[in-house]
Design a protein around this motif. Structure first.
Motif, short mmCIF file in Angstrom:
data_model
loop_
_atom_site.label_atom_id
_atom_site.label_comp_id
_atom_site.label_asym_id
_atom_site.label_seq_id
_atom_site.Cartn_x
_atom_site.Cartn_y
_atom_site.Cartn_z
N ILE A 63 0.84 -1.19 0.00
CA ILE A 63 0.00 0.00 0.00
C ILE A 63 0.88 1.24 0.00
O ILE A 63 1.84 1.33 0.78
N SER A 95 1.22 7.75 3.00
CA SER A 95 1.29 9.19 2.83
C SER A 95 2.33 9.83 3.76
O SER A 95 2.14 9.91 4.97
N PRO A 134 -2.97 5.65 4.00
CA PRO A 134 -2.61 5.53 2.59
C PRO A 134 -2.60 6.89 1.91
O PRO A 134 -3.28 7.83 2.32
N ILE A 135 -1.83 6.99 0.84
CA ILE A 135 -1.62 8.28 0.19
C ILE A 135 -2.91 8.86 -0.37
O ILE A 135 -3.05 10.08 -0.51
N SER A 136 -3.88 8.02 -0.67
CA SER A 136 -5.13 8.52 -1.23
C SER A 136 -5.87 9.44 -0.27
O SER A 136 -6.67 10.28 -0.69
N TYR A 137 -5.63 9.30 1.04
CA TYR A 137 -6.32 10.13 2.03
C TYR A 137 -5.67 11.49 2.20
O TYR A 137 -6.35 12.48 2.49
N PRO A 167 -2.95 13.18 -0.14
CA PRO A 167 -2.00 13.04 -1.25
C PRO A 167 -1.05 14.21 -1.41
O PRO A 167 0.01 14.07 -2.03
N ALA A 175 -9.36 9.33 7.34
CA ALA A 175 -7.91 9.14 7.23
C ALA A 175 -7.35 8.53 8.51
O ALA A 175 -6.50 7.63 8.46
#
Length: 271
Positions: A76, A79, A111-114, A116, A129
């Motif tokens: 995964i 971030s 994770p970076i999606s939360y 970015p 997040a």
């Protein structure tokens, strides 16, 4: 962006690597025999902190992704901006590595999606997040430290890497921090600290000492080279020297397979 104040030493409850593992470090001659060259895991991306003073956050994210990759856990993307937000006090003014590893245990990393982009104020981090971060924690017994002033600091660091662990440390970066044609980072002995991580093999340097293949957090615009034996050092990476580790303020060891097992995608044991 690494700050090094007495706060760095507030985690005195964190055991030393030798006490945690109950392992005597290998001798220098044993390590040099086992140093087989860099083995970069390119499925772990090279992170980019951009213009932020967030090397501690991004270095921690990269180190934990590497731990997870080496352990066979879910790959995964994590971030660095989330991590920096947890520890920077709401200011883009660097951060403390002791705070970062403590937060990795207490809060995990999202994770970076939360998160970015650029770091938010801590109050701006969403509940989603924080909930996601809880699945990506470092277990408390997966953290130890190596004292840079130890007489055997190099042997301890190298033995930890041979055992599969990942080092998270600051280096004296200097104003012209870069690699030579062989990918080796010149030690400049300045007072500019920058957070790094290493744990992708060991090499024997031209001067006969031990080299530590590691990564920066400046994407692939930095580093790279080809060693005398033909081993490729990819852009975004470089070989840290013994001098870098001896001059570090803090060296944290993230243990192989030390992800939080509450993550359903993690393995069920350390086997």
């Amino acid at each position: 962006g690494a700050l090094h104040t007495p706060k760095d030493h507030k985690l005195r409850s964190v055991p030393t690597w030798s006490n945690l593992t109950q392992t005597a470090p290998l001798t220098r001659s044993q390590i040099l025999t086992m140093a087989k060259g860099p083995r970069y895991r390119l499925q772990v991306p090279f992170l980019n902190q951009s213009v932020q003073g967030s090397c501690v956050g991004y270095g921690t994210a990269g180190a934990f992704m590497l731990v997870r990759c080496k352990s066979g856990e879910s790959n995964i993307l994590l971030s660095g901006s989330f991590q920096y937000t947890m520890i920077n006090g709401g200011l883009d003014n660097g951060a403390n590595s002791g705070d970062s590893v403590a937060s990795l245990i207490a809060n995990g990393i999202a994770p970076i999606s939360y998160v970015p982009g650029r770091p938010l104020a801590p109050a701006g981090v969403s509940q989603a997040a924080m909930a996601a971060a809880a699945h990506y924690k470092l277990r408390a017994d997966g953290l130890s430290q190596i004292m840079p002033d130890s007489a055997t600091v190099i042997e301890e660091c190298a033995t930890a890497v041979i055992m599969g662990d990942v080092l998270l440390f600051d280096v004296e970066a200097g104003n012209n921090y870069n690699t030579n044609s062989q990918g080796i980072i010149t030690y400049l002995g300045s007072n500019t600290n920058h957070e790094q991580h290493a744990g992708e093999g060991l090499v024997v340097l031209p001067d006969g000492r031990i080299g530590f293949p590691g990564r920066n957090t400046w994407d692939v615009t930095w580093g790279g080279g080809r060693m005398a034996d033909g081993a490729i050092i990819p852009n975004g990476a470089g070989i840290f020297t013994e001098d870098h580790l001896r001059s570090s303020n803090s060296i944290w060891v993230l243990k192989y397979a030390a992800g939080d097992l509450t993550d359903p995608l993690n393995p069920s044991s350390l086997a």
